[in-house]
Enzyme design. Structure first.
Site, PDB file in Angstrom:
ATOM      1  CG  HIS A 151       6.263   7.465   6.654  1.00 29.69           C
ATOM      2  ND1 HIS A 151       5.669   8.635   6.241  1.00 29.69           N
ATOM      3  CD2 HIS A 151       7.602   7.666   6.584  1.00 29.69           C
ATOM      4  CE1 HIS A 151       6.612   9.505   5.968  1.00 29.69           C
ATOM      5  NE2 HIS A 151       7.788   8.946   6.164  1.00 29.69           N
TER       6      HIS A 151
ATOM      7  NE  ARG B  12      -7.672  11.195   2.256  1.00 34.66           N
ATOM      8  CZ  ARG B  12      -6.867  10.171   2.496  1.00 34.66           C
ATOM      9  NH1 ARG B  12      -7.252   8.947   2.200  1.00 34.66           N
ATOM     10  NH2 ARG B  12      -5.674  10.367   3.009  1.00 34.66           N
TER      11      ARG B  12
ATOM     12  CD  GLU C  68     -11.707   5.797   3.454  1.00 34.37           C
ATOM     13  OE1 GLU C  68     -10.584   6.070   3.826  1.00 34.37           O
ATOM     14  OE2 GLU C  68     -12.687   6.521   3.646  1.00 34.37           O
TER      15      GLU C  68
ATOM     16  CB  CYS D 239      -7.442   6.709  -4.597  1.00 39.33           C
ATOM     17  SG  CYS D 239      -8.436   6.816  -3.110  1.00 39.33           S
TER      18      CYS D 239
END
Lengths: 567, 90
Positions: free
Chosen positions: A189, A326, A419, A490
């Site tokens: 984070h 997304r 992914e 991305c």
């Protein structure tokens, strides 16, 4: 002032920035002393705890009244916990048995926290509220300042064991020069937020929490070093680097190699405020809008109207540039209160991303409807500006389902994330169903290397330079060339300028990254031809391991680029 | 002892916000009231921690009880509150 420069502390750097500023430590919460004495007057001690709890509850209620949205709700819930007579009664019972007041509060909270944690899911998240009550009451009982960051009065280097999203939200960002943490990983984070804000950041930097408040430090995010009390020469060299990087920022042309091969440079965002920031940069659009960030901490599913408002605001902030949205990527490390899956043994392999459509179809349906409504409200010529992609898609059949639902909702440009290795290997078949794909390199590395993204000690396995991960990127790009459709990246790896060259060389058509990384990627691309990028990619793929791949690629980077970017 | 049965209607169960809404209403009556699962042990219904800790889900049945003979009207109001979707008003 010291004339010698103390030895540097090191960690994992995020971004390329440098900063020289004094340290401001985020104060950890004090703990109750291990052998806290029994209070001389149990009745008075219990009364003091009760009055501190009442006072805290009133403060939190007042702060809640001044806040709004999710923060107001959390503050109100915390206020109610502090006011709960059962908590004061539990603390009193322990104090009367001879337990010291700080220990009594700690134990009383631990009792309720255990019940909550055992209940799991939503209640387990509320343990944070209980702990924040405990931390403040214990600090006040011990006469210590409230835990957290002192009010900043000058640009400072914020130092913490780790920063929670709540800590980050409380920072006065105008006065944060850099962020250093002892823990956390390069894709955690703190690192993502710092990257987004273009702040120099070093995570997993052992020893930084021992720096005294006010100590001047020089932070180099590219090298991952922190130098306490830097000498004049070092300060001057950092000042020059900051100047050079400002000069890179001045180049605002679209991304392309020196021979004119275009590689769109896009920004990753999570909120409407991020969109406004990205809109003011030369980013050619948004390559990843993480919609779940809008709804973190929400107790109830956002309504269609709320979503339409948020998505419209993001599109407006970007003017005429494209925005790739997304759909909700809830689950695993990003639990959403309104999309709880119950406890999963293996959340990263469970119901997350688009798989939510199997368990909570209405949540996914409402989001697609909201996006469709926004798309239909755009003028005809602008409709293709809104791209929508679904995360965690493994098969062409799932991709077809995404495309059918999204197109039925009125969305014209539909894609999926790559992914999962299965999707990378079958990119051509997947691209037969959708208009584009976008590689999420963080998750692709996690699933290729079977390595949890949140385990900092496995960071070497998670390295996006792992040749196996690059093989899958190459396979996806090949699928894109065969289908003649765009293949973007991305993940955070797009923000590494050497990796940007490798990705361009593999045939990736757009790179989306933290806005803070765009200038370096643009500069690196502009100094190489497409053929040079291809040679750099070939060298990285041929390497036996990640460090060798990075080294081999870096060796082929133009000297001017290496010097300017400190590679 | 007065007793009333109620079914939890809040869509996400009696979690943080509905629970604090409910416990505040209980506290406002000033009466000793407990809440329990049918056949289970009662806890003070004015305690948000106790009530949240029960982890009551949507559709579960609970028993409200009070030793006070004056609690009749209050219990009826609280039953009505539990049988409202407290999540819906946001």
């Amino acid at each position: 002032m010291s004339l010698t420069t103390s030895p540097a502390l090191t960690g994992l750097g995020v971004g390329r920035g440098v900063a020289v500023a004094p340290v401001a430590q985020l104060r950890p919460a004090p703990r109750a002393p291990q052998d806290e004495a029994a209070p001389a007057d149990a009745d008075a001690a219990a009364a003091q705890v009760a009055s501190l709890l009442t006072g805290l509850s009133a403060e939190l209620a007042e702060r809640s009244a001044q806040a709004d949205g999710a923060l107001a709700e959390v503050l109100m819930a915390t206020s109610a916990i502090a006011a709960d007579p059962a908590l004061a009664a539990e603390a009193r019972r322990r104090i009367e048995q001879g337990t010291g007041p700080a220990t009594a509060v700690t134990e009383a909270v631990a009792g309720f926290a255990a019940t909550f944690a055992a209940a799991g899911g939503y209640l387990a998240e509320r343990v944070t509220d209980l702990h924040s009550v405990r931390d403040r009451i214990v600090a006040r009982l011990l006469g210590a300042p409230d835990p957290g960051l002192p009010a900043l009065d000058r640009p400072s280097v914020v130092v913490a064991v780790d920063l929670s999203p709540a800590d980050t939200a409380a920072l006065d960002l105008d006065l944060v020069a850099a962020i250093l943490t002892e823990e956390g990983g390069p894709t955690g984070h703190t690192a993502i937020i710092a990257g987004q804000l273009g702040l120099p950041c070093v995570v997993r930097a052992a020893g930084v929490t021992e720096l005294t408040d006010g100590t001047l430090v020089a932070v180099d995010a590219a090298a991952g070093t922190i130098t306490p009390e830097p000498d004049a020469a070092l300060q001057e060299s950092y000042r020059l680097r900051a100047q050079r990087s400002a000069a890179l920022d001045a180049d605002q042309a679209p991304g392309a190699t020196s021979d004119g091969h275009e590689v769109a440079l896009l920004a990753n965002i999570g909120t409407v405020e991020d969109a406004a920031r990205a809109g003011s940069t030369p980013a050619q659009g948004v390559g990843l809008f993480r919609t779940e960030v809008l709804f973190l901490g929400r107790q109830t599913a956002p309504t269609l109207e709320e979503q339409v408002t948020a998505y419209r605001a993001v599109l407006e902030a970007l003017g005429d540039r494209k925005v790739v949205v997304r759909t909700l990527d809830a689950g695993a490390d990003k639990p959403l209160a309104f999309a709880q899956q119950g406890t999963e043994e293996n959340p990263a392999l469970g119901v997350r991303g688009y798989r939510l459509a199997r368990t909570l179809p209405e949540v996914v349906g409402t989001q697609l409807d909201a996006l469709g409504q926004v798309a239909r409200s755009l003028p005809e010529a602008e409709r293709d500006r809104l791209w929508v992609m679904a995360p965690m898609v493994a098969t062409p059949a799932e991709a077809r389902e995404v495309a059918e639902r999204a197109r039925a909702a009125g969305i014209t440009r539909v894609g999926v994330m790559v992914e999962i290795p299965a999707a990378a290997l079958r990119a051509e078949q997947i691209l037969a169903e959708v208009d584009f794909v976008s590689l999420g390199t963080n998750d692709l590395a996690q699933y290729t290397m079977a390595t949890d993204r949140l385990r900092g000690e496995l960071a070497d396995l998670l390295d996006p330079w792992q040749p196996a991960v690059l093989d899958l990127v190459a396979a996806t790009a090949r699928g894109g060339r065969q289908a003649d459709k765009p293949v973007g990246v991305c993940g955070e790896s797009a923000g590494d300028p050497v990796m940007a060259l490798v990705l361009a060389g593999l045939g990736v058509t757009s790179l989306s990254m933290s806005p803070g990384s765009l200038a370096a990627a643009r500069f690196a691309l502009r100094r190489h031809t497409l053929a040079e990028c291809e040679a750099i990619a070939t060298a990285a793929l041929a390497a036996p391991d990640a460090p060798a791949g990075r080294a081999a690629a870096t060796d082929l980077v133009a000297a001017e680029v290496r010097e300017t970017l400190g590679l | 002892m007065l007793q009333r049965r109620a079914t939890i209607r809040s869509s996400s169960g009696l979690h943080a916000r509905p629970a604090s809404h409910f416990t505040q209403a209980v506290a406002a009556t000033g009466l000793p009231i407990t809440i329990a699962r049918a056949g289970g042990e009662g806890v003070p219904a004015s305690s948000v921690l106790m009530v949240m800790g029960m982890a009551l889900d949507h559709g579960e049945e609970v028993v409200l009880a009070s030793e006070s003979t004056e609690a009749e009207a209050a219990l009826e109001e609280l039953v009505a509150l539990l049988e409202t979707d407290l999540d819906a008003d946001s």
